[in-house]
Write a protein that holds these residues in place. Structure first.
Motif, PDB file in Angstrom:
ATOM      1  N   LEU A  17       0.836  -1.201   0.000  1.00 11.46           N
ATOM      2  CA  LEU A  17       0.000   0.000   0.000  1.00 11.46           C
ATOM      3  C   LEU A  17       0.868   1.247   0.000  1.00 11.46           C
ATOM      4  N   PHE A  58      -6.412  -2.542   5.651  1.00 11.76           N
ATOM      5  CA  PHE A  58      -5.549  -3.102   4.616  1.00 11.76           C
ATOM      6  C   PHE A  58      -4.690  -4.240   5.167  1.00 11.76           C
ATOM      7  N   ILE A  63      -2.154  -6.813   3.355  1.00 10.08           N
ATOM      8  CA  ILE A  63      -1.093  -5.851   3.043  1.00 10.08           C
ATOM      9  C   ILE A  63       0.036  -6.021   4.056  1.00 10.08           C
TER      10      ILE A  63
END
Length: 327
Positions: A17, A58, A63
């Motif tokens: 990210l 996330f 992530i």
């Protein structure tokens, strides 16, 4: 809560990210903000609480790497706090920062203490006057000092970003190679990308990375296997060099096939591609939805991600300049 894996409709998996914390910048780079920073959004930047919501959702979706970007992220006075909350979030393994290095020397030790693992610094020329012409500031010495400081602090990776431009730095290739001769850094050449604000400049200055790729391969440089959470660079190593050379070539064939990264703007918009026409507003959901709900929403939005950008057709989407969402 059970961790899931972010996968789009093309079976690409996303573990990386890029989180913008500001769109403001104190440089006036000729390929990005030649007239300096001009605010176009009156909304406040994401707060610490909102950033925590984003990062947690996330991370729940698999992530593992977060890169903090801008604009220029060091303009945020609470950047070290942002770093600490990112790195302390369960599931986040790697925290990186991209900066122009203008003011990072005094803060870098604090950032490392807060959890920073990797640092990217922008150096588009090793010639002081050319650096000034590109960035609008005579700060090359300070940025080079930041490189040495980052190495001495033992960061896992120190990278240099250099945007290729025909009339500015295309003749500095040997100097760049000499720079990594004895320094354990990765120097990445980035093809100039067309945005809404730089079309004429792009046509005048764009240089393909293929010529550099050919030169490297003809001179004993060998491609390195790409790591799972790595960015888009094709990286090369050489037995006689302490550092490596990377190439980021967004105009190359199948560039988007290995995409593993998503972007959140400093105002909370989710960008499925740097050059997409649309974005999705997450901010209204950051406080009202719990982590699992927000994570589910992100997974659903990801299914709208296209197969590839349209840069080859001259379409840069809604990206007016790279400072909007950190490149």
């Amino acid at each position: 809560m059970q961790n899931t894996q972010l996968t789009d409709s093309y079976q690409r998996q996303f573990t990386y990210l890029r989180l913008s914390v500001t769109d403001a910048c104190n440089f006036r780079c000729n390929y990005c903000l030649p007239d300096g920073y001009c605010p176009t959004n009156s909304e406040p930047y994401l707060s610490l609480e909102e950033i925590q919501s984003v990062v947690s959702a996330f991370a729940l979706n698999g992530i593992r790497k977060i890169r903090l970007t801008g604009g220029e992220p060091t303009l945020r006075k609470d950047l070290a706090e942002i770093m600490a909350l990112c790195k302390s979030t369960t599931g986040i393994e790697t925290l990186a920062l991209t900066s122009n290095g203008y003011r990072i020397n005094k803060q870098l030790k604090h950032y490392v203490d807060a959890g920073l693992d990797q640092l990217n610094l922008s150096i588009d020329s090793l010639v002081p006057e050319t650096f000034r012409l590109i960035t609008g500031h005579n700060k090359l010495t300070e940025v080079l000092m930041a490189v040495e400081q980052a190495i001495s602090l033992g960061l896992k990776k120190v990278k240099i970003n250099s945007v290729l431009m025909r009339e500015y730095n295309n003749n500095e290739m040997q100097s760049f190679l000499n720079f990594v001769k004895d320094r354990p850094v990765s120097l990445r050449f980035i093809e100039l990308m067309q945005t809404g604000d730089n079309q004429a400049f792009f046509k005048q200055q764009h240089v393909s990375g293929y010529s550099i790729q050919t030169m490297l391969e003809d001179n004993g440089w060998l491609a390195i296997l790409r790591e799972a959470n790595a960015g888009p660079a094709i990286e090369y190593t050489h037995p006689n060099y302490a550092g490596t050379i990377g190439l980021i070539m967004p105009y190359s064939k199948n560039f988007c096939a290995s995409c593993n990264r998503l972007r959140i703007s400093s105002h909370g918009n989710m960008h499925l591609c740097l050059f997409a026409e649309e974005h999705h507003k997450l901010r209204p959901h950051l406080i009202n939805e719990d982590t699992e709900q927000l994570a589910k929403r992100i997974r659903e939005l990801l299914q709208h991600k296209g197969a590839a950008h349209s840069l080859q057709q001259g379409n840069s989407g809604s990206t007016q300049h790279l400072a909007m969402i950190g490149g």
